[in-house]
Design an enzyme around this catalytic site. Structure first.
Site, mmCIF file in Angstrom:
data_model
loop_
_atom_site.group_PDB
_atom_site.id
_atom_site.type_symbol
_atom_site.label_atom_id
_atom_site.label_comp_id
_atom_site.label_asym_id
_atom_site.label_seq_id
_atom_site.Cartn_x
_atom_site.Cartn_y
_atom_site.Cartn_z
ATOM 1 N N SER A 139 0.855 -1.182 0.000
ATOM 2 C CA SER A 139 0.000 0.000 0.000
ATOM 3 C C SER A 139 0.885 1.222 0.000
ATOM 4 C CB SER A 139 -0.875 0.001 1.262
ATOM 5 O OG SER A 139 -1.475 1.263 1.468
ATOM 6 N N TYR A 152 -0.828 -1.197 10.259
ATOM 7 C CA TYR A 152 -1.053 -1.451 8.836
ATOM 8 C C TYR A 152 0.081 -0.848 8.009
ATOM 9 C CZ TYR A 152 -3.383 -1.490 4.276
ATOM 10 O OH TYR A 152 -3.700 -1.692 2.951
#
Length: 173
Positions: A139, A152
């Site tokens: 990401s 994350y």
């Protein structure tokens, strides 16, 4: 024999899109997901459009389940040409001081540990085949970071470094 792709998180949005696209290219798709009914829905959609697919359950954080999944796919299909590690997620939006260790570990495990476990099990098969492609999903948060998504962002940064290192390690094979 058509190529075989194993997609973790294949029952979700990104995983489902990857599964559909690979199936449309004539690749046999193994839709693997923690949520078997979601994987089965994607499988059904692919088959109804004339593609080849199967749906299997896996918790990518569990080494035994990952090993059993890869062994099953190898026995049934003889190969894995593509591994797409899509399983992951953020799950929590909160400040670092509000995270519990179990929440932190859950996010790291699903994203980073799952990617590691899948690669560890599939790499020897691809080395034996002398071919294969591994796609690990990261990401932008792994590069930029993201407030309220500390584990994350850390996991995705780990996946980026892991993938670069894995490419150097496996490319000669």
């Amino acid at each position: 024999m058509s190529q075989v792709a194993l997609i973790t998180g294949g029952g979700g949005g990104i995983g489902g899109a990857v599964a559909r696209r690979l199936a449309a290219a004539g690749i046999t798709v193994i839709v693997a997901d923690y949520d078997h009914s979601a994987a089965e829905n994607i499988r059904g959609e692919i088959v109804s459009l004339g593609g080849k697919a199967d749906a299997l359950s896996v918790d990518v954080t569990q080494a035994r389940e990952v090993k059993a999944l890869v062994t099953d796919v190898e026995k049934r299909f003889g190969r894995i040409d593509v591994l797409a590690n899509i399983a992951g997620g953020s799950f929590y939006t909160k400040r670092i001081e509000d995270f519990t260790w179990s929440e932190w570990k859950e996010v790291i495990d699903v994203n980073l540990r799952g990617t590691f476990l899948m690669c560890r099990e599939v790499a020897p098969l691809m080395q034996k085949q002398k071919s294969g492609r591994i796609l690990n999903t990261a990401s932008n948060y792994g590069v930029t970071g993201a407030a309220l998504r500390t584990p994350y962002s850390a996991a995705k940064a780990g996946i980026i470094a892991f993938t670069k290192t894995l490419a150097q390690e496996l490319a000669p094979d």
